[in-house]
Design a protein around this motif. Structure first.
Motif: not given
Length: 457
Positions: A71-92
């Motif tokens: 549930i906590v990570v939901e906030s990261a998904k909301v804040e990243s918007g359309e850049s969610w996939d980019v954020l996932l790649k960067e963080c992994l």
């Protein structure tokens, strides 16, 4: 790997389990963490910070400690918007080992070895987002067979595994270039669980119908996996089993404490339809998988039995082996003194006694009169001795020692040594330790020149 800890009883549970018919191996994060990728909490903190959902690391950790992380990570998904996939790649990948330098772990390599021995009777499935398992396959196959990552119910058109090898990703895949079908947040899991006929459910149902299911490297806390397996195991044929490999290392407990909770752990896993297999170190899991295709063969001897035979041989020929090993260690020391440009160095050979202990069998410049005077230490990831840790890690360890006025050495290098067998998998049952007057930083430029000494039995 700490092969001496694996007994015949550990492997007997796989008898009559359907494993000779077919085996499906399901890998969790434990396989990839040892390759340098972040664990769940580290990834979640990175997502929260890089998305600006929170500004401070301690705040991110506080949220994760007191709420459902999904549930906590939901906030990261909301804040990243359309850049969610980019954020996932960067963080992994951004804060881990560079992708080009990722090395498949011992568990990845063991699974690949098991698969290639019987590709028509083995299936590969993972909860991990990365493609390190595919990398391990490609390294072994050298392009001879195509390897494909599957993130949906669609399968490649193939006749058998000699044409295409499939690795099924239950939670999607993230590479440095793209992200597909990622299941990470509470919403992702909730939507997937709602699907009674999801391809993941069907896949795991087919797995237990075909033979044995082996789960390794996962904490089993993913809600969808629990529900999928609960459904799949209700209809498994008699004689087909599902196993979960549990390492003491993952619980961060001492051997005594782990022994105390084993009965409760065993009861809880069996109550939900899974057969628990307990090991000490993460790398024991890899050795278990290496042993699986041999364990039902006539005359099979478990890793601890092979280690005991080797130790008994050394006890019988103790004096002869003493002189031989001391000479070999002294010769190697002469070579290493030149490499490190030092007049002081110390080499020792440690060998497992097959009973959970490591024995300092030989040291350069010393001849021991009998076995009773040899130093005996605990093995495993949490051993107080670097040699014991190296046996349990299957990796060369480089350790700076704390300053001590009586200590001659500033650092120690511990190199695990494997013993080959003509028919069974090799076992790591010995360690060479090298005491150096240099720090690891000073020694590092030349450590790559060290060749692993063989254990001549």
């Amino acid at each position: 790997m700490s092969a001496p800890d694996i007994t015949a009883a550990d492997l007997k549970v796989f008898e009559n389990s359907g494993i000779t018919d077919h085996s499906t191996i399901l890998l969790g994060a434990g396989a990839s963490i040892t390759s340098g990728l972040p664990d769940w909490n580290t990834l979640a903190v990175s997502l929260l910070l890089r998305s600006n959902a929170v500004k401070q690391e301690e705040v991110a950790e506080l949220l994760l400690n007191h709420q459902d992380p999904m549930i906590v990570v939901e906030s990261a998904k909301v804040e990243s918007g359309e850049s969610w996939d980019v954020l996932l790649k960067e963080c992994l990948y951004a804060d881990s080992v560079p992708v080009a330098e990722l090395i498949p772990s011992a568990l990845h390599r063991a699974v690949v070895g098991h698969f290639l021995a019987k590709p028509d009777k083995t299936s590969l499935v993972t909860l991990n987002f990365d493609a390190i398992l595919e990398l391990a396959l490609e390294n072994e196959l050298e392009g001879a067979i195509k390897v494909e990552s599957i993130t949906s119910g669609a399968q490649t058109e193939k006749i058998d595994a000699t044409q295409v090898i499939e690795v099924h990703h239950l939670h999607g895949i993230i590479t440095p270039d793209y992200a597909n079908d990622v299941i990470l947040t509470f919403t992702d899991f909730a939507q997937l669980i709602e699907q009674d006929d999801s391809w993941q459910v069907k896949y795991l149902h087919q797995a237990v119908q075909k033979g044995a299911l082996i789960i390794a490297g996962t904490s089993y806390r993913d809600p969808d996996l629990r529900q999928w397996l609960f459904k799949a195991l209700q209809e498994k044929p008699k004689g087909h089993s599902a196993f979960v490999l549990l390492a003491r290392q993952a619980f961060n407990l001492t051997k005594e404490r782990f022994h105390q909770i084993k009965p409760a752990l065993s009861s809880q896993w069996r109550a939900i339809g899974l057969v628990p297999v307990f090991v000490n170190d993460h790398t024991d899991t890899a050795q278990i998988i290496r042993e699986l295709r041999h364990a039902n063969s006539e005359g099979y001897k478990s890793p601890d039995e092979r280690c005991k035979e080797i130790w008994d041989f050394h006890q019988t020929h103790f004096h002869k082996k003493q002189y031989l090993y001391v000479a070999q260690l002294s010769e190697q020391a002469f070579y290493l003194k030149e490499i490190f440009d030092t007049t002081q160095i110390d080499l020792s050979l440690w060998i497992s006694n097959g009973d959970g202990k490591l024995v300092k069998l030989a040291s350069m410049g010393r001849i021991y009169n009998n076995v009773d005077v040899l130093k005996v230490v605990e093995t495993g990831h949490d051993s107080e001795w670097i040699a014991g840790q190296a046996l349990g890690s299957d990796d060369t360890l480089l350790v700076d020692l704390e300053e001590n006025i009586t200590r001659r050495w500033n650092s120690v290098v511990a190199v695990p040594v494997s013993t080959e067998h003509p028919e069974l998998p090799p076992i790591t049952n010995a360690v060479i330790t090298i005491g150096l007057p240099l720090s690891i930083k000073e020694a590092l430029p030349v450590l790559g020149y060290i060749t692993e000494p063989g254990l001549a039995v």
